[in-house]
Each structure stands twice: as C-alpha cells, then as structure tokens.
Scaffold this motif. Sequence first.
Motif, PDB file in Angstrom:
ATOM      1  N   GLU A  27     -26.562  11.914  13.608  1.00  0.00           N
ATOM      2  CA  GLU A  27     -25.314  12.491  13.135  1.00  0.00           C
ATOM      3  C   GLU A  27     -25.238  13.940  13.601  1.00  0.00           C
ATOM      4  OE1 GLU A  27     -24.902  13.112   8.962  1.00  0.00           O
ATOM      5  OE2 GLU A  27     -27.058  13.334   8.649  1.00  0.00           O
ATOM      6  N   VAL A  28     -24.020  14.385  13.893  1.00  0.00           N
ATOM      7  CA  VAL A  28     -23.823  15.773  14.300  1.00  0.00           C
ATOM      8  C   VAL A  28     -23.900  16.658  13.062  1.00  0.00           C
ATOM      9  CG1 VAL A  28     -22.253  17.409  15.388  1.00  0.00           C
ATOM     10  CG2 VAL A  28     -22.345  15.040  16.185  1.00  0.00           C
ATOM     11  N   VAL A  29     -24.647  17.742  13.163  1.00  0.00           N
ATOM     12  CA  VAL A  29     -24.731  18.683  12.045  1.00  0.00           C
ATOM     13  C   VAL A  29     -24.143  20.018  12.472  1.00  0.00           C
ATOM     14  CG1 VAL A  29     -26.747  17.580  11.063  1.00  0.00           C
ATOM     15  CG2 VAL A  29     -27.063  19.424  12.697  1.00  0.00           C
ATOM     16  N   GLY A  30     -23.638  20.772  11.524  1.00  0.00           N
ATOM     17  CA  GLY A  30     -23.041  22.066  11.824  1.00  0.00           C
ATOM     18  C   GLY A  30     -24.074  23.110  12.181  1.00  0.00           C
ATOM     19  N   VAL A  31     -23.606  24.192  12.793  1.00  0.00           N
ATOM     20  CA  VAL A  31     -24.521  25.244  13.215  1.00  0.00           C
ATOM     21  C   VAL A  31     -25.180  25.913  12.027  1.00  0.00           C
ATOM     22  CG1 VAL A  31     -23.408  25.703  15.404  1.00  0.00           C
ATOM     23  CG2 VAL A  31     -22.556  26.828  13.352  1.00  0.00           C
ATOM     24  N   THR A  32     -24.503  25.956  10.865  1.00  0.00           N
ATOM     25  CA  THR A  32     -25.111  26.599   9.697  1.00  0.00           C
ATOM     26  C   THR A  32     -26.297  25.797   9.190  1.00  0.00           C
ATOM     27  OG1 THR A  32     -23.502  25.500   8.280  1.00  0.00           O
ATOM     28  CG2 THR A  32     -23.009  27.754   8.944  1.00  0.00           C
ATOM     29  N   ALA A  33     -26.287  24.480   9.441  1.00  0.00           N
ATOM     30  CA  ALA A  33     -27.420  23.664   9.024  1.00  0.00           C
ATOM     31  C   ALA A  33     -28.638  23.942   9.886  1.00  0.00           C
ATOM     32  CB  ALA A  33     -27.050  22.184   9.110  1.00  0.00           C
ATOM     33  N   VAL A  34     -28.402  24.408  11.102  1.00  0.00           N
ATOM     34  CA  VAL A  34     -29.505  24.713  12.015  1.00  0.00           C
ATOM     35  C   VAL A  34     -30.004  26.136  11.819  1.00  0.00           C
ATOM     36  CG1 VAL A  34     -30.199  24.867  14.436  1.00  0.00           C
ATOM     37  CG2 VAL A  34     -28.618  23.081  13.695  1.00  0.00           C
ATOM     38  N   PHE A  35     -29.070  27.086  11.775  1.00  0.00           N
ATOM     39  CA  PHE A  35     -29.458  28.492  11.727  1.00  0.00           C
ATOM     40  C   PHE A  35     -29.329  29.130  10.349  1.00  0.00           C
ATOM     41  CE2 PHE A  35     -27.940  27.853  16.159  1.00  0.00           C
ATOM     42  CZ  PHE A  35     -29.151  28.056  16.789  1.00  0.00           C
ATOM     43  N   GLY A  36     -28.732  28.420   9.380  1.00  0.00           N
ATOM     44  CA  GLY A  36     -28.567  28.970   8.045  1.00  0.00           C
ATOM     45  C   GLY A  36     -27.274  29.759   7.923  1.00  0.00           C
ATOM     46  N   LEU A  37     -26.902  30.074   6.695  1.00  0.00           N
ATOM     47  CA  LEU A  37     -25.646  30.760   6.434  1.00  0.00           C
ATOM     48  C   LEU A  37     -25.618  32.154   7.030  1.00  0.00           C
ATOM     49  CD1 LEU A  37     -25.024  29.695   2.723  1.00  0.00           C
ATOM     50  CD2 LEU A  37     -23.854  28.851   4.761  1.00  0.00           C
ATOM     51  N   SER A  38     -26.790  32.793   7.146  1.00  0.00           N
ATOM     52  CA  SER A  38     -26.835  34.158   7.670  1.00  0.00           C
ATOM     53  C   SER A  38     -26.763  34.197   9.187  1.00  0.00           C
ATOM     54  CB  SER A  38     -28.117  34.866   7.201  1.00  0.00           C
ATOM     55  OG  SER A  38     -29.260  34.160   7.662  1.00  0.00           O
ATOM     56  N   GLY A  39     -26.895  33.031   9.854  1.00  0.00           N
ATOM     57  CA  GLY A  39     -26.774  32.971  11.294  1.00  0.00           C
ATOM     58  C   GLY A  39     -27.924  33.628  12.026  1.00  0.00           C
ATOM     59  N   LEU A  40     -27.616  34.177  13.203  1.00  0.00           N
ATOM     60  CA  LEU A  40     -28.620  34.794  14.057  1.00  0.00           C
ATOM     61  C   LEU A  40     -28.533  36.314  13.985  1.00  0.00           C
ATOM     62  CD1 LEU A  40     -28.126  32.483  17.157  1.00  0.00           C
ATOM     63  CD2 LEU A  40     -30.076  32.456  15.606  1.00  0.00           C
ATOM     64  N   LEU A  57     -36.218  34.963  19.988  1.00  0.00           N
ATOM     65  CA  LEU A  57     -35.695  33.653  20.350  1.00  0.00           C
ATOM     66  C   LEU A  57     -34.571  33.794  21.367  1.00  0.00           C
ATOM     67  CD1 LEU A  57     -35.417  30.537  19.720  1.00  0.00           C
ATOM     68  CD2 LEU A  57     -33.699  31.198  18.011  1.00  0.00           C
ATOM     69  N   SER A  58     -34.583  32.956  22.395  1.00  0.00           N
ATOM     70  CA  SER A  58     -33.506  32.942  23.381  1.00  0.00           C
ATOM     71  C   SER A  58     -32.504  31.865  22.996  1.00  0.00           C
ATOM     72  CB  SER A  58     -34.053  32.647  24.782  1.00  0.00           C
ATOM     73  OG  SER A  58     -34.863  33.710  25.237  1.00  0.00           O
ATOM     74  N   VAL A  59     -31.229  32.240  22.913  1.00  0.00           N
ATOM     75  CA  VAL A  59     -30.189  31.287  22.527  1.00  0.00           C
ATOM     76  C   VAL A  59     -28.947  31.531  23.371  1.00  0.00           C
ATOM     77  CG1 VAL A  59     -29.431  32.829  20.680  1.00  0.00           C
ATOM     78  CG2 VAL A  59     -28.788  30.427  20.598  1.00  0.00           C
ATOM     79  N   ASP A  60     -28.359  30.461  23.851  1.00  0.00           N
ATOM     80  CA  ASP A  60     -27.140  30.549  24.650  1.00  0.00           C
ATOM     81  C   ASP A  60     -25.949  30.348  23.724  1.00  0.00           C
ATOM     82  OD1 ASP A  60     -25.050  30.393  26.434  1.00  0.00           O
ATOM     83  OD2 ASP A  60     -26.087  29.067  27.833  1.00  0.00           O
ATOM     84  N   LEU A  61     -25.302  31.444  23.335  1.00  0.00           N
ATOM     85  CA  LEU A  61     -24.193  31.371  22.397  1.00  0.00           C
ATOM     86  C   LEU A  61     -22.998  30.610  22.970  1.00  0.00           C
ATOM     87  CD1 LEU A  61     -24.279  34.945  20.833  1.00  0.00           C
ATOM     88  CD2 LEU A  61     -25.075  32.799  19.820  1.00  0.00           C
ATOM     89  N   SER A  62     -22.926  30.511  24.289  1.00  0.00           N
ATOM     90  CA  SER A  62     -21.817  29.780  24.899  1.00  0.00           C
ATOM     91  C   SER A  62     -21.905  28.287  24.639  1.00  0.00           C
ATOM     92  CB  SER A  62     -21.763  30.046  26.408  1.00  0.00           C
ATOM     93  OG  SER A  62     -22.871  29.453  27.064  1.00  0.00           O
ATOM     94  N   LEU A  63     -23.097  27.788  24.275  1.00  0.00           N
ATOM     95  CA  LEU A  63     -23.293  26.373  24.002  1.00  0.00           C
ATOM     96  C   LEU A  63     -23.172  26.045  22.520  1.00  0.00           C
ATOM     97  CD1 LEU A  63     -26.285  25.541  26.381  1.00  0.00           C
ATOM     98  CD2 LEU A  63     -23.829  25.247  26.789  1.00  0.00           C
ATOM     99  N   ILE A  64     -22.899  27.072  21.720  1.00  0.00           N
ATOM    100  CA  ILE A  64     -22.791  26.879  20.273  1.00  0.00           C
ATOM    101  C   ILE A  64     -21.320  26.850  19.885  1.00  0.00           C
ATOM    102  CG2 ILE A  64     -23.222  27.959  18.030  1.00  0.00           C
ATOM    103  CD1 ILE A  64     -25.839  29.003  19.144  1.00  0.00           C
ATOM    104  N   GLY A  65     -20.975  25.928  19.039  1.00  0.00           N
ATOM    105  CA  GLY A  65     -19.591  25.806  18.601  1.00  0.00           C
ATOM    106  C   GLY A  65     -19.122  27.002  17.793  1.00  0.00           C
ATOM    107  N   GLU A  66     -17.834  27.049  17.552  1.00  0.00           N
ATOM    108  CA  GLU A  66     -17.247  28.141  16.790  1.00  0.00           C
ATOM    109  C   GLU A  66     -17.767  28.153  15.349  1.00  0.00           C
ATOM    110  OE1 GLU A  66     -12.935  29.398  18.084  1.00  0.00           O
ATOM    111  OE2 GLU A  66     -12.942  27.268  17.608  1.00  0.00           O
ATOM    112  N   GLY A  67     -17.794  29.341  14.795  1.00  0.00           N
ATOM    113  CA  GLY A  67     -18.093  29.464  13.377  1.00  0.00           C
ATOM    114  C   GLY A  67     -19.443  30.034  13.029  1.00  0.00           C
ATOM    115  N   LYS A  89     -16.480  32.718  18.505  1.00  0.00           N
ATOM    116  CA  LYS A  89     -15.146  32.174  18.728  1.00  0.00           C
ATOM    117  C   LYS A  89     -15.046  31.638  20.151  1.00  0.00           C
ATOM    118  CE  LYS A  89     -12.828  33.393  14.892  1.00  0.00           C
ATOM    119  NZ  LYS A  89     -12.001  32.468  14.086  1.00  0.00           N
ATOM    120  N   LYS A  90     -14.080  30.760  20.379  1.00  0.00           N
ATOM    121  CA  LYS A  90     -13.811  30.211  21.703  1.00  0.00           C
ATOM    122  C   LYS A  90     -12.371  30.493  22.093  1.00  0.00           C
ATOM    123  CE  LYS A  90     -17.752  27.919  22.435  1.00  0.00           C
ATOM    124  NZ  LYS A  90     -18.615  28.082  23.631  1.00  0.00           N
ATOM    125  N   GLY A  91     -12.146  30.699  23.397  1.00  0.00           N
ATOM    126  CA  GLY A  91     -10.791  30.893  23.884  1.00  0.00           C
ATOM    127  C   GLY A  91     -10.656  32.125  24.753  1.00  0.00           C
TER     128      GLY A  91
END
Length: 202
Positions: A27-40, A57-67, A89-91
């Motif tokens: 199942e797809v999980v949201g980014v907050t489930a991976v990184f937590g509410l406080s984010g990166l 940690l190296s992370v490609d923010l372009s591959l992470i969804g909005e929010g 954000k995207k756009g």
Amino acid sequence: GTGTGQYFTALQNTTVDPVGDDVNWREVVGVTAVFGLSGLIFNSVKDLKLGVTSGGLSVDLSLIGEGLRVRWLGYYGPLDGGGNAGVVKKGAHTDDGGFVLSIDGDTYIQADISGYVDPLQYGASLIDKTKNAPAIQAILNKTGKVISHNKFEIASEVNIPSGSRFNFLDSGGIYASDGYLTSDTGKSLLVLEPAAEDILFE
C-alpha cells in the motif's frame, strides 16, 4: 528502476504473491509516515537544495510528493538567524531567495513567510553587504514589511514601494556608506536606524 516518489509498506498477509498481486501486497503510504510530522531538517538553504540533511542523509526532494514539511536551521549555516520551515510543492515557480526556494524545474519549497520578515531569512548577511539590498528588496516586493534587531549595510539601491513598513528592534537598522535607499513616493534616506519602530512609507 526510476524512483516514483512513493513509499510502500508490506501488508500482514505474506502468503500473497508479491509480484502477481501488488494491490494486496503493498500500500502507498504518505511522506509523513516515512519521515514523521516534523519532516526533514537541513543545516542551510544550500544543503536543502542539495538534499543533504543535518544528519548526513541524502534525499532527492524532487522525488517526494507534495506536503512534506522541511526545516532549515539557518540560511548559510545553523543558527545564523536565517532559519525557517516550509513545505514541498510542485508546479511552475520562480525562486525569490526566501518564500520560494527551487529544488528543480517542477519542485520547490514554499517557506513559512508572511507579514513582517527578517532579511536574514532572505539571505541577508552581517558579513557580506552585497547580499543585503537584494534580500531587503525581495521582502518589500513580497510582503512590504521588514523587521529585525540587526543593522544591515547595503551596497546597492533599494526601492521602497508605497505602504512599506520597517520595524527595527534594539539597535537594528539599514544604512549605506554610499548612495541612498529610494522610494517610489519620492522619499530618500541614507540611514534608517536605530530602533525605528514601525516606519510607514506612504
């Protein structure tokens, strides 16, 4: 393969074929489930754009969804006064150095900026005066309200739109060794300091 920007978690039913039945297996999980509410958390705006967290940690923010929430501890380095937080954000967008921070052509960070803004959050510097006028101008163009307890020397002209406000605390202010700050209302000033609280240009 190519990253999708999605994160998956396995379900409890491990007897399901993981290849032939993706729907039941993951199942797809949201980014907050991976990184937590406080984010990166990043040490600086540069590290934010490079995708290097304060923990290395190296992370490609372009591959992470909005929010996803992100936070940077300083503009040029931790605790330099230019820290802030924002959301992925995207756009289409234009990097303005503070409110919008570009990651790539389609991904950016929208910072938590509104109302009175400290120039340090737009890249102003207490060491390099060439960075100050662009930072102050960007704030005036965005919110029209500057606040700080620091004193900034400028090396180029700043145009002050009508309705702009300056609130300098303690001994804060703006000054120029050469030239003037100018406004579209015909007002000019060489020094705007100290403790000049809530100056309105009309």
